[in-house]
Design an enzyme around this catalytic site. Structure first.
Site, mmCIF file in Angstrom:
data_model
loop_
_atom_site.group_PDB
_atom_site.id
_atom_site.type_symbol
_atom_site.label_atom_id
_atom_site.label_comp_id
_atom_site.label_asym_id
_atom_site.label_seq_id
_atom_site.Cartn_x
_atom_site.Cartn_y
_atom_site.Cartn_z
ATOM 1 N N ASP A 262 0.615 -0.732 0.620
ATOM 2 C CA ASP A 262 -0.049 0.215 -0.062
ATOM 3 C C ASP A 262 0.606 1.401 -0.198
ATOM 4 O OD1 ASP A 262 -2.385 1.435 0.252
ATOM 5 O OD2 ASP A 262 -3.005 0.666 1.663
ATOM 6 N N CYS B 50 -9.053 -25.607 14.958
ATOM 7 C CA CYS B 50 -7.499 -25.073 13.907
ATOM 8 C C CYS B 50 -6.639 -25.498 15.393
ATOM 9 C CB CYS B 50 -7.002 -24.210 14.006
ATOM 10 S SG CYS B 50 -7.215 -22.420 15.467
HETATM 11 N N1 GUN Z 1 -6.979 0.925 2.938
HETATM 12 C C1 GUN Z 1 -7.666 0.825 3.116
HETATM 13 N N2 GUN Z 1 -8.631 1.718 2.590
HETATM 14 C C2 GUN Z 1 -7.663 1.686 1.402
HETATM 15 C C3 GUN Z 1 -8.056 2.909 0.846
HETATM 16 O O1 GUN Z 1 -9.023 3.684 0.160
HETATM 17 N N3 GUN Z 1 -6.723 3.383 -0.428
HETATM 18 C C4 GUN Z 1 -5.528 2.395 0.056
HETATM 19 N N4 GUN Z 1 -4.749 2.892 -0.859
HETATM 20 N N5 GUN Z 1 -5.673 1.785 0.965
HETATM 21 C C5 GUN Z 1 -6.798 1.262 2.155
HETATM 22 ZN ZN ZN Z 2 -9.051 -21.649 16.193
#
Ligand code: GUN
Ligand code: ZN
Length: 643
Positions: free
Chosen positions: A88, A282
């Protein structure tokens, strides 16, 4: 880059090729901290569960030691994970703190430099319910950054794939516009952004609407990632709406608060601690009693709880994949949405989008349609049947009911002769079931309890409208009281060709038989239809036992081709593919140059060249929209070629 292997609802089991690394979707990417010292669960544990993780390039960028190491050894070595790493961009921090200390361009370049497999643009996650002008302004900026990122990738020949996030806050028309504009830029994966606040406040209906409105405007051949959705209770619905990728920070965030994930919701360790054992088997839950776990010190408890949370997260995704393979994803969704009224509310909104969803839903499934409540009345199988009822070229129709003690299929269990008039049997789920087609999926392959009167009422309006439709067409409509008593006195008898004509009309929408002389072969034991032959005993169609679709032979395919006008049920392939199809080889999506947009998955179709010469016939794996958009994978599984 992305191909479909199995499918149900809008969900698909796909293979995503990320620079040669193959990932099976739908799947979940655990969120991993880029700093190995801050990883809650050891990376070796993660490796056993998954081939794809997501981490944060912005945290890596702003932390000097991490940045230097990442630039030197690359993100894979930094984290200790050699498979697919998605990053991200800092958008989440942007959303939380209102500001980030990196430019959109810099963070894209940084992600490429540290060897990320899939990077993300620095999109602006506009929160729900802001003024529309604000959402529009943010979206303009996100689109500008998206364009800049794509140009940069092209200019500098970046190897990494790019996530182009869909924004637009809670404005559906902005989500639609965002999807349309982002689609033009040709991103590799399309995340749907800024849904976390909606999910946190259980506004699942809006999440569902945002997903559908985005999906309807995105290319079908690209995976969709539901950003920030890590709770397993939401997976089945989100996959059924076409989400292929998920990320989970939830497994850690919930563990930090002593919360225990289940596919039905969240439990607290506090409320579990008096149970003798956990409601899960699990490896973690088999090893510890709730009390033992409760008494561990915070850090260790957090790690162990996070491991359980990951196990159930993956378990649910595996269950969903299994449901896709055997055609019971809607049944799983209907189970899951009953875990919370807000989820049920989200499911109910699908009714408004069935015209779109139905196009993607396979025409046949391996398992029976299970009715689980009034929402089942609006499922794509029912919607499609009601549309296809209109395909039959009725002349004279008898409307009737069948007494409850008679088992389906009526046409096999009612010991009556056949007629060449149409008999429409009133049905509480499907509206009307024509007697002659009642063996076709799902008209016999469904299970339902006795419906309440209010549920039966829902079909009354459809039934009335359908009668109006018949009358407008000049069809003579007569009522008889109960089929089993009156049937022997109507029409001419023993008309197999009439039955086959109707089955083909329902399946293809055209009269395939016309005046052609045909015979049928029935099973000696059960009396069930097995084959349709021509006058000279050549097979035209086989009746597939589990769904009763008429599967053409080579002669049957020619008959279909003669009687169905171009371009209906056609998949047009290029010159290059022609000899291969004639040999009976499969149609790959890259060979398709045109097709009937109304083709549904798993329908029997005709493969032709641009002059409509018949080259082969087989089963469509993609629908008519996807055939044109996909460039990898199978489009039609060919049964036979025509030389
Ligand atoms: N992680 C959770 N929501 C978002 C989003 O809207 N954009 C990005 N880039 N990462 C996220
Ligand atoms: Zn479990």
């Amino acid at each position: 880059m992305f191909e479909i292997k199995y499918r149900d609802a809008l969900g698909r089991i796909g293979i995503l090729d990320i620079n040669g690394k193959k990932i099976e979707t739908p799947t979940i990417m655990p969120v991993i901290h880029p700093n190995p010292k801050k990883q809650v669960v050891p990376i070796d544990f993660i490796k056993k569960l998954t081939d794809i993780i997501i981490t944060n390039s912005y945290i890596t960028y702003i932390t000097k030691s991490l940045r230097e190491l990442a630039l030197k050894v690359g993100i894979h070595k930094l984290i200790g994970f050699d498979k697919v790493i998605v990053t991200d961009s800092g958008s989440f921090q942007l959303g939380t703190y209102g500001d980030v200390k990196v430019s959109p361009r810099e963070i894209i370049e940084f992600q490429e430099k540290i060897g990320v497999d899939v990077g993300t643009i620095l999109d602006i996650p506009t929160p729900p319910d802001v003024e529309k002008e604000k959402a529009e302004k943010d979206l303009e900026e996100t689109l500008r950054r998206a364009k800049e990122a794509i140009e940069l990738k092209r200019e500098k020949n970046f190897k990494m794939l790019l996530n182009g996030t869909i924004q637009g806050s809670t404005y559906l028309e902005l989500r639609q516009r965002a999807a349309r504009e982002m689609a033009k830029l040709n991103f590799d994966i399309y995340p749907i952004g800024a849904v976390v606040p909606l999910m946190e406040s259980y506004r699942f209906k809006e999440v569902a609407e945002i997903i559908i409105n985005s999906k309807m405007n995105l290319p079908t051949n690209k995976p969709v990632h539901l950003f920030g959705c890590g709770h397993p209770m939401l997976f089945a619905l989100a996959v059924a709406l076409g989400c292929d990728l998920f990320d989970s920070a939830a497994y850690i965030l919930y563990a930090k608060d002593d919360r225990y994930l289940t596919e039905r919701g969240t439990l607290s360790l506090e409320e579990l601690k008096d149970l003798k054992s956990f409601p899960c088997s699990c490896p973690i839950c088999s090893q510890y009693t709730p009390k033992e776990l409760y008494q561990l010190e915070k850090k260790e408890r957090e790690r162990i709880l996070a491991e359980h949370n990951l196990y159930v997260t993956f378990e649910e995704m595996n269950r969903i994949k299994e449901a896709i393979k055997n055609g019971s994803l809607w049944e799983l969704v209907e189970e899951r949405v009953r875990a919370h009224p807000k989820l049920l509310e989200a499911y109910r909104v699908l009714k408004n989008y069935m015209y779109y969803i139905e196009r993607f839903d396979p025409v046949i499934k391996k398992t029976a349609f299970f009715y689980s409540g009034v929402e089942s009345l609006f499922r794509p199988e029912v919607y499609r049947h009601k549309k296809r009822l209109k395909r039959i070229k009725y002349e004279k129709v008898y409307i009737t009911t069948v007494s409850k003690d008679i088992e389906r299929p009526y046409s096999e269990n009612l010991n009556v002769k056949e007629t060449d008039v149409d008999i429409l049997i009133k049905h509480p789920i499907f509206g009307y079931i024509p007697y002659y087609i009642d063996t076709i999926y799902p008209l016999s392959q469904h299970e339902a309890p006795e419906l309440y009167d209010f549920e039966k009422e829902i079909n009354k309006k459809f039934q009335e409208e359908f009668l109006e439709f018949l009358k407008k067409k000049g069809v003579k409509v007569l009522n008889i009281v109960e089929y089993n008593y009156y049937i022997n006195s109507i029409g001419k008898f023993n008309s197999d060709s009439f039955r086959i004509k109707r089955m083909l009309e329902y399946q293809y929408g055209y009269d395939i038989i016309k005046d052609k002389k045909i015979k049928v072969v029935r099973s000696k034991n059960t009396g069930r239809l097995r084959q349709v032959l021509d006058e000279n005993d050549n097979i035209l169609f086989s009746v597939r036992s589990h769904d009763n679709l008429l599967i053409p032979s080579k002669l049957g395919a020619k008959l279909l081709w003669e009687n169905i006008p171009f371009p209906k049920y056609r998949v047009v392939v290029n010159k290059e593919a022609e000899p291969f199809i004639r040999e009976g080889r499969n149609v790959f999506a890259k060979f398709v140059i045109d097709c009937d947009e109304d083709i549904r998955p798993y329908e029997e179709v005709l493969v032709v060249n641009e002059d409509d010469d018949l080259l082969g016939y087989g089963t469509a794996i993609l629908n008519g929209i996807e055939m044109k958009e996909f460039s990898t994978g199978l489009a039609v599984k060919v049964r036979g070629g025509i030389k």
